[in-house]
Design a protein around this motif. Structure first.
Motif, short mmCIF file in Angstrom:
data_model
loop_
_atom_site.label_atom_id
_atom_site.label_comp_id
_atom_site.label_asym_id
_atom_site.label_seq_id
_atom_site.Cartn_x
_atom_site.Cartn_y
_atom_site.Cartn_z
N THR A 1 0.85 -1.19 0.00
CA THR A 1 0.00 0.00 0.00
C THR A 1 0.89 1.24 0.00
N LEU A 2 0.66 2.13 -0.97
CA LEU A 2 1.51 3.31 -1.16
C LEU A 2 1.09 4.44 -0.22
N LEU A 3 1.09 4.13 1.05
CA LEU A 3 0.80 5.13 2.08
C LEU A 3 2.11 5.53 2.74
N SER A 4 2.50 6.78 2.60
CA SER A 4 3.75 7.23 3.23
C SER A 4 3.58 7.28 4.74
N THR A 5 4.44 6.54 5.43
CA THR A 5 4.44 6.57 6.90
C THR A 5 5.70 7.25 7.42
N GLY A 6 6.21 8.17 6.62
CA GLY A 6 7.39 8.92 7.04
C GLY A 6 8.67 8.36 6.48
N MET A 7 9.77 9.02 6.82
CA MET A 7 11.09 8.61 6.36
C MET A 7 12.07 8.74 7.51
N TYR A 8 13.26 8.14 7.33
CA TYR A 8 14.21 8.03 8.43
C TYR A 8 15.58 8.55 8.00
N TRP A 9 16.25 9.19 8.96
CA TRP A 9 17.55 9.78 8.67
C TRP A 9 18.43 9.90 9.91
N PRO B 1 -3.79 3.99 -1.00
CA PRO B 1 -4.57 3.86 0.23
C PRO B 1 -5.99 4.38 0.04
N GLY B 2 -6.92 3.78 0.77
CA GLY B 2 -8.28 4.30 0.76
C GLY B 2 -8.36 5.67 1.41
N ASP B 3 -9.44 6.39 1.13
CA ASP B 3 -9.57 7.76 1.62
C ASP B 3 -9.48 7.84 3.15
N ASP B 4 -10.10 6.89 3.85
CA ASP B 4 -10.10 7.00 5.31
C ASP B 4 -8.73 6.70 5.91
N LEU B 5 -8.00 5.76 5.31
CA LEU B 5 -6.65 5.47 5.80
C LEU B 5 -5.72 6.65 5.54
N LYS B 6 -5.81 7.23 4.35
CA LYS B 6 -4.99 8.40 4.02
C LYS B 6 -5.34 9.58 4.92
N ALA B 7 -6.63 9.78 5.18
CA ALA B 7 -7.04 10.89 6.03
C ALA B 7 -6.52 10.73 7.45
N SER B 8 -6.46 9.50 7.94
CA SER B 8 -5.92 9.25 9.27
C SER B 8 -4.46 9.68 9.36
N ALA B 9 -3.68 9.33 8.34
CA ALA B 9 -2.26 9.73 8.31
C ALA B 9 -2.13 11.24 8.16
N ASP B 10 -2.95 11.84 7.31
CA ASP B 10 -2.88 13.29 7.10
C ASP B 10 -3.24 14.06 8.38
N ASP B 11 -4.24 13.57 9.09
CA ASP B 11 -4.64 14.23 10.34
C ASP B 11 -3.53 14.17 11.37
#
Length: 375
Positions: free
Chosen positions: A227-235, A294-304
Motif C-alpha cells: 500500500t503506497l501510504l507514506s508513513t514517514g522517512m528516516y535519517w 490507500p483508501g480515503d479513510d486510511l490516508k485521512a488518518s495519516a494526514d490528520d
C-alpha cells in the motif's frame, strides 16, 4: 561479508590537497546486506573512493550484513573500537540519543529524502545540542543517510482503516508507532533485518519500510500486498560514525579525505537509493505482487496525524526524551531543512557530482578538519 577494494574517483574542489601518508587500515561496518544502497554505495563503493582519494593510504576493510555486529550493536561497537566506522540508526538507541530521536519525531512530516540527507548532515554537524550528544555517546558523526518514504508491505490487503485495524505492523521510532496505535493497529518495534522472518511466520501482518526492500530483502516473497501510504522517512543517526580515538589519531589531511569521500558517497547513495525504490515497485508488480493506493479513510488518518506532528514532537521531546530545549532543537532542524530546500532548488537532482560539490561548499568546506571531533 568482507570487502577490500580499490577504484578510480574524481576529486571535487575545495577540500583535499593530495598529501600522502603511511597506510592506515581500519574496519567499517554496515549491517545492511551488501546490495542495499546504504551498504553498496555507502560502504563498498565509499571504500573505493577513500582508497583512491588517499592514493591507497586509507584502506577501509568493509563488512556488510550482521556477520560482525547486529543492528542494535553498532553504537557499542564504535565505542569499543570493534569497528572504527559504522552505520548506526539512532532509533535503536533512543535513551542514549534523545536529541537525534527528537528530530526523527518529524519523520512523518517529510517525503523528500534528497533534501533530507543534506539537511540532516548539516544539522548534525553544527547544532550544539546534537554535537554534544555525539560526543557524550562516543561517536564522531560524519554524514547522514535518508530513506525514501516508508510504505506498507502486508500479507493481505490493507487499504482501509477497517483492514488496518488489529494488524501487527513493524515500525521504527515513536512517531509512526503513535499513528499506528491511533489508527487501530499494533506497532511492533523490531530491526529491519527481522522483517522477512516476521512476515513469513505471521508474527507481523505488515512491515513499514522503503520500497527497495521488496527486492533487496525479498519481501515480495512474504508480503504480496503493498500500500503506497507514506508513513514517514528516516535519517537519524550516522551513516558514518567514527570511533573518537581512531578519528583523533588521523591527520588533518586524512580527515579531509574522509569528508570528501563522504560528500561523494552520500550524494551517489541517495540518487541510487531513490532509483532503486522506484524500480523495485515495478519489479515486484512484475512478480505478481499487488500495489494499491490507500483508501480515503486510511490516508485521512495519516494526514490528520501529520497536521499535528510538530506540536506532538515538541511534547515528545520533553515528556519522552527529557529535553528542556526540545522546541529550540526542533525549530533549528526545520529551519535547516528549509535552507536546503532553497539550496537544491536549481540543482540537477540526478547529478551526484553537483550534489557532492554543494555538500562540500555548504557543509564540509566550513568544518575545521583539524578540530572537528578531535579529543
Amino acid at each position: 561479508m568482507k570487502l577490500k577494494l580499490t577504484a578510480g574517483c574524481a576529486v571535487l574542489t575545495g577540500l583535499i590537497s593530495g598529501a600522502a601518508f603511511a597506510e592506515t587500515t581500519f574496519t567499517a561496518n554496515s549491517f545492511y546486506a551488501a546490495e542495499h544502497p546504504h551498504s553498496k554505495y555507502g560502504y563498498v563503493e565509499w571504500a573505493e573512493m577513500v582508497q583512491d582519494l588517499s592514493d591507497g593510504d586509507l584502506v577501509p576493510e568493509v563488512y556488510t550484513g550482521t556477520v560482525l555486529l547486529a543492528p542494535r550493536a553498532n553504537l557499542q561497537g564504535i565505542r569499543d573500537n570493534v569497528v572504527q566506522v559504522a552505520h548506526h540508526a539512532a532509533v535503536y538507541t533512543p535513551s542514549e540519543m534523545p536529541v537525534a530521536n527528537t528530530v526523527q519525531e518529524l519523520g512523518f512530516n517529510y517525503s523528500d529524502p534528497l533534501t533530507m540527507i543534506f539537511a540532516s548532515t548539516d544539522f548534525s554537524m553544527n547544532n550544539e545540542a546534537q554535537l554534544q550528544e555525539w560526543q557524550d555517546t562516543g561517536v564522531v558523526y560524519l554524514g547522514s543517510y535518508a530513506t525514501p518514504p516508508y510504505i506498507l508491505f502486508c500479507r493481505e490487503p490493507v487499504r482501509t482503516l477497517d483492514e488496518f485495524k488489529g494488524k501487527r505492523i513493524r515500525t521504527a521510532g515513536s512517531s509512526v508507532s503513535q499513528w499506528v496505535e491511533q489508527a487501530g493497529g499494533i506497532p511492533v518495534n523490531v530491526p529491519s533485518s527481522e522483517m522477512y522472518t516476521g512476515l513469513e511466520r505471521g508474527t507481523l501482518d505488515c512491515a513499514s519500510n522503503a520500497a527497495n526492500d521488496l527486492i533487496d530483502r525479498s519481501l515480495w516473497e512474504v508480503a504480496e500486498h503493498t500500500t503506497l501510504l507514506s508513513t514517514g522517512m528516516y535519517w537519524t543517526g550516522p551513516q558514518w560514525g567514527y570511533n573518537p580515538g581512531f578519528w583523533s589519531d588521523l591527520t588533518t589531511e586524512q580527515r579531509k579525505i574522509l569528508m570528501q569521500a563522504t560528500a561523494q558517497a552520500m550524494s551517489h547513495m541517495i540518487v541510487e537509493y531513490l532509483g532503486a525504490a522506484e524500480s523495485s515497485l515495478e519489479e515486484a508488480k512484475a512478480k505478481g505482487n499487488n500495489v494499491y493506493e490507500p483508501g480515503d479513510d486510511l490516508k485521512a488518518s495519516a494526514d490528520d496525524y501529520r497536521a499535528n506532528s510538530v506540536d506532538t514532537a515538541y511534547t515528545t521531546a520533553a515528556e519522552t526524551y527529557g529535553l528542556d530545549n526540545g522546541k529550540e532543537i526542533i525549530d533549528d532542524f526545520i529551519a535547516t531543512y528549509e535552507k536546503w530546500e532553497d539550496l537544491l532548488a536549481d540543482v540537477d537532482r540526478n547529478d551526484p557530482d553537483a550534489l557532492a560539490q554543494i555538500a562540500i561548499d555548504e557543509i564540509y568546506g566550513k568544518i575545521d578538519a583539524a578540530t572537528y571531533g578531535v579529543q
